[in-house]
Design an enzyme around this catalytic site. Sequence first.
Site, PDB file in Angstrom:
ATOM      1  N   ILE A 103      73.545  56.732  34.230  1.00 16.18           N
ATOM      2  CA  ILE A 103      73.743  57.179  32.730  1.00 16.18           C
ATOM      3  C   ILE A 103      72.168  56.974  32.235  1.00 16.18           C
ATOM      4  O   ILE A 103      71.620  56.003  32.278  1.00 16.18           O
ATOM      5  CB  ILE A 103      74.681  56.048  31.614  1.00 16.18           C
ATOM      6  N   SER A 104      71.618  58.019  31.632  1.00 13.45           N
ATOM      7  CA  SER A 104      70.046  58.112  31.451  1.00 13.45           C
ATOM      8  C   SER A 104      69.725  57.310  30.204  1.00 13.45           C
ATOM      9  O   SER A 104      70.715  56.851  29.281  1.00 13.45           O
ATOM     10  CB  SER A 104      69.823  59.740  30.901  1.00 13.45           C
TER      11      SER A 104
END
Length: 213
Positions: A60-61
């Site tokens: 997840i960025s």
Amino acid sequence: MTEAAERKMQFLFALRSKGVTDSRVLTAMEKIDRGPFVRGIFANRAYEDMPLPIACGQTISQPSVVGLMTQALDVQPRDKVLEVGTGSGYQAAILSQLARRVYTVDRHRRLVREARQLFDDMDLTNIMAITGDGSFGLPEQAPFDRIIVTAAAEDPPGPLLAQLRVGGIMVVPVGQSDTVQHLIKVTRLDTGLDYQELRPVRFVPLLEGLGKE
């Protein structure tokens, strides 16, 4: 001030300090809680500005990168948006606050299934999550006003550029290795394509085909 309110304030402050200044983007990111999108042993780090591992070897960025990509995309309320790389579903959830409709594609069935569940739980009814090879986009839904790619390609993918309407914007990380990548903003003009380099980033590679799960 409650701990949750303080955490949210720090979260938004971190976004602003990294250059996320668009009020609509900040409002969307304040509204969509990152917590449910981060599971397992990293759940307690959901509000830190860092990328975190999720299932299927993906990440997840970090929120500031999500914010900067969303800001560069300049989504308008009537826009139809394509996201390539659903991942946790967090980016699509943010986009759902800004666009009319969001189509998100991922090669991992498990990620799509888990993201769909979260969208249902959060009552985000304008997102369509699809298992498929996102490198080919979604020709049957094209053209799109905005396209966002959350995995790095060697060049902006041709099939995706072809699905961008005139006046449309695509934001994509481009780079040959996982060490040197740049976030590129591509605008389709009547006369061709305009490329703008935004900033260095690091993303997992954009792969063709479907994942194992």
